[in-house]
Design an enzyme around this catalytic site. Sequence first.
Site, mmCIF file in Angstrom:
data_model
loop_
_atom_site.group_PDB
_atom_site.id
_atom_site.type_symbol
_atom_site.label_atom_id
_atom_site.label_comp_id
_atom_site.label_asym_id
_atom_site.label_seq_id
_atom_site.Cartn_x
_atom_site.Cartn_y
_atom_site.Cartn_z
ATOM 1 C CB CYS A 85 -0.969 -0.047 1.177
ATOM 2 S SG CYS A 85 -2.327 1.123 1.019
ATOM 3 C CG HIS A 172 -3.874 -3.818 2.778
ATOM 4 N ND1 HIS A 172 -2.830 -3.347 3.552
ATOM 5 C CD2 HIS A 172 -4.503 -2.721 2.315
ATOM 6 C CE1 HIS A 172 -2.842 -2.033 3.565
ATOM 7 N NE2 HIS A 172 -3.846 -1.614 2.818
ATOM 8 C CD GLU A 174 -1.469 -6.306 4.979
ATOM 9 O OE1 GLU A 174 -1.256 -6.710 3.824
ATOM 10 O OE2 GLU A 174 -1.474 -5.095 5.284
#
Lengths: 192, 318
Positions: A85, A172, A174
């Site tokens: 990001c 993202h 994660e």
Amino acid sequence: MRTGVCMAILIVDMGSQYTHVIWRTVRDLGHDGKIVPKTVPRAELDEAEAVILSGGPSSVTKDNFHFLPGFIREKPDGKAVLGICLGHQLLAHTLGGVVVKGKNAEYGISRIEVDAPGVLLSGLPASFNAWVSHFDEVKGMPEGFISLAHSDTCAHEAMEMPEKKLFSVQFHPEVWHTENGEKILENFIRQV
Amino acid sequence: MPFNAEKFIGKAVSSIKDSVGDGKAIIAVSGGVDSSVAAALASRAVGKSVYCVFVDTGLMRKNEAKLVKEMMARAGVKLNVVDAGADFFAALKGVEEPEKKRKIIGEKFIRVFEAEAKKQKAKFLIQGTIAPDWIESGGGSRDTIKSHHNVGGLPEKMGMTLCEPLRDLYKHEVRIVARALGFPPEISERQPFPGPGLAVRIVGEITPEKANIVREACFIVEEELEAAAQKKEIELPWQYFAALLPTKTVGVRGDERSYQYTVVVRAVRSLDGMTANFSHIPPAVLQRISTRITNEIREAGRVLYDITNKPPATVELE
């Protein structure tokens, strides 16, 4: 990656809601993450086996990133860096790419279309759902990078320069809602 | 290496032992999985030196105090209930701003705990704070999304030392620990409930009347979605509830004009609460919820279903 070896990965916290989730995913993959603030001294960056740059609420053109740009420019080729990001935008901005405020923001679900899997997205489907949360975007790629994927609202959702071990994603990987996100982090760690 | 509950329990117990030592601790228990797990770890670590306090804020779910007391009794935990409802409503009167509401609630909680700690001569406050609580509360380069009552809502001055054994855990990991500790599913699988309670499900000013409306609406949403899940019509959402908007709209009931509040129904899928997507509840189930809310709650005139993901929204409305 040396199989079965626990890697020490430095996670630079640039203010993301998900910095600690990166730490958790790195731990779930069997590695040792360490969260450090974005003011982390150059020596600590230089010593790390791999560095992950988190997202964050600021903008690459307005904020101070301390020793990070210098590290990104001068790091030895063997050291792996993953930008997420804001981290993705910082890599692009530092290495001569163009980061601008996007025409449309992207929050929540976004469909990622893979243009070239490269190293980072290898083994992933040609199209998958990812979770995003950003206004700024990479508009012009830095020299030497390959753009790996796009979405409806964002032209460069992922990019890499494998010979320099530089990788980055706008979305993202994660978070739980990103399909195959863990696989992307695994692909990165394999390059360490 | 996925999360290892046994390893975590061992580490947490010894770290509580180290920090509390021979002292006494009170533990804030809400009936949710986080504080229940923290209480169980504390009791393993320092046994009888912990005193469990449950604060009834008047902003709890329907029958909550009674339910939690029974649930904890079955789990072998003695709860000391402090009835502070009137106090909370008085402090929140006229306050509309969400962060201000959260800070008032955080401070009220601490004052109650301080009073209890003084009586018990306890120096430590054990809380079931988990990672999203301090992440969303902000600090440093991280923006404050919302001040969780147990972190960002804490007053600057407090006469107790905090002990937070679950700080690095997320909800799904707390549940793994709860199962490893032998908690029944009614606790280990219980849906999350925000610390400030129904206060964050009443947009704008809080009044006892509004608390009653949203409490009944939450109860209906819970009953209907749990029944639908039982019948395999849906997968039970990660979190599901109703919230009340201060906006009134026009309706017609029994040939008469009505002008009543708007209720928002929210149900989301998540793992850890950090990201969420709205649950795709079939219209038939939504219809049952909407009909019951408007039939059973006189002050509810209209029902909306929230179709926003997180981000850009959060799970709760405030």
